[in-house]
Design a protein around this motif. Structure first.
Motif, PDB file in Angstrom:
ATOM      1  N   LEU A 182     -13.610   1.121  -4.325  1.00  0.00           N
ATOM      2  CA  LEU A 182     -13.704   0.438  -5.613  1.00  0.00           C
ATOM      3  C   LEU A 182     -14.602  -0.794  -5.488  1.00  0.00           C
ATOM      4  O   LEU A 182     -15.463  -1.034  -6.339  1.00  0.00           O
ATOM      5  CB  LEU A 182     -12.319   0.039  -6.117  1.00  0.00           C
ATOM      6  N   LYS A 183     -14.403  -1.563  -4.437  1.00  0.00           N
ATOM      7  CA  LYS A 183     -15.237  -2.747  -4.224  1.00  0.00           C
ATOM      8  C   LYS A 183     -16.692  -2.345  -4.032  1.00  0.00           C
ATOM      9  O   LYS A 183     -17.601  -3.011  -4.525  1.00  0.00           O
ATOM     10  CB  LYS A 183     -14.742  -3.558  -3.017  1.00  0.00           C
ATOM     11  N   HIS A 231       0.818  -1.210   0.000  1.00  0.00           N
ATOM     12  CA  HIS A 231       0.000   0.000   0.000  1.00  0.00           C
ATOM     13  C   HIS A 231       0.857   1.267   0.000  1.00  0.00           C
ATOM     14  O   HIS A 231       0.471   2.273  -0.596  1.00  0.00           O
ATOM     15  CB  HIS A 231      -0.988  -0.037   1.168  1.00  0.00           C
ATOM     16  N   ASP A 285     -13.650  -9.007  -0.219  1.00  0.00           N
ATOM     17  CA  ASP A 285     -12.539  -8.096  -0.465  1.00  0.00           C
ATOM     18  C   ASP A 285     -12.720  -6.780   0.286  1.00  0.00           C
ATOM     19  O   ASP A 285     -11.749  -6.217   0.801  1.00  0.00           O
ATOM     20  CB  ASP A 285     -12.388  -7.825  -1.961  1.00  0.00           C
ATOM     21  N   CYS A 340      -9.517   3.628  -0.515  1.00  0.00           N
ATOM     22  CA  CYS A 340      -9.943   3.777  -1.908  1.00  0.00           C
ATOM     23  C   CYS A 340     -10.215   2.430  -2.565  1.00  0.00           C
ATOM     24  O   CYS A 340     -11.149   2.304  -3.361  1.00  0.00           O
ATOM     25  CB  CYS A 340      -8.899   4.559  -2.703  1.00  0.00           C
ATOM     26  N   MET A 341      -9.428   1.423  -2.232  1.00  0.00           N
ATOM     27  CA  MET A 341      -9.679   0.094  -2.777  1.00  0.00           C
ATOM     28  C   MET A 341     -11.010  -0.449  -2.256  1.00  0.00           C
ATOM     29  O   MET A 341     -11.754  -1.107  -2.987  1.00  0.00           O
ATOM     30  CB  MET A 341      -8.527  -0.852  -2.460  1.00  0.00           C
ATOM     31  N   THR A 400       1.907   1.527  -3.635  1.00  0.00           N
ATOM     32  CA  THR A 400       0.772   1.969  -4.454  1.00  0.00           C
ATOM     33  C   THR A 400       0.522   3.459  -4.263  1.00  0.00           C
ATOM     34  O   THR A 400       0.283   4.188  -5.241  1.00  0.00           O
ATOM     35  CB  THR A 400      -0.486   1.165  -4.097  1.00  0.00           C
ATOM     36  N   TYR A 403     -10.036  -5.135   2.806  1.00  0.00           N
ATOM     37  CA  TYR A 403      -9.474  -3.778   2.710  1.00  0.00           C
ATOM     38  C   TYR A 403      -9.771  -2.961   3.959  1.00  0.00           C
ATOM     39  O   TYR A 403      -8.945  -2.149   4.387  1.00  0.00           O
ATOM     40  CB  TYR A 403      -9.972  -3.065   1.453  1.00  0.00           C
TER      41      TYR A 403
END
Length: 95
Positions: free
Chosen positions: A58-59, A30, A75, A54-55, A33, A79
């Motif tokens: 997205l999910k 992370h 997921d 943020c991930m 990233t 996260y």
């Protein structure tokens, strides 16, 4: 996969097991990233914690489109756990 504890256990197994083997240490991933996102966008606003959040977003977006996919929920739980672990370490400003 219908009880919350079972779903969380699957997320834990992924974060601590397969995904850790596949991608390495979650915190380092992370941080890396965040650095790439900051470079790509030409700004310095992302840190390891915000990447995990943020991930998760997205999910959440994926849940709103297309057909149901239980993996999106697993997921998202993963996260959320990663974001919490990073924040608990006090490293939420890593770049």
């Amino acid at each position: 996969m219908t009880d919350p504890g079972g779903i969380l256990e699957i997320a834990r197994q992924l974060v601590d097991g397969y995904r850790a083997e596949q991608h390495g240490d979650f915190h380092e991933l992370h941080i890396r990233t965040a650095a790439l996102w900051n470079a790509y966008f030409g700004i310095t606003i992302f840190d390891a914690h915000s990447v995990a959040v943020c991930m998760g977003l997205l999910k959440t977006a994926r849940m709103k489109s297309g057909e149901y996919n239980g993996d999106d929920y697993v997921d998202l739980a993963g996260y959320a756990a990663i974001a919490c672990a990073i924040r608990n370490k006090g490293d939420s400003d890593d770049q």
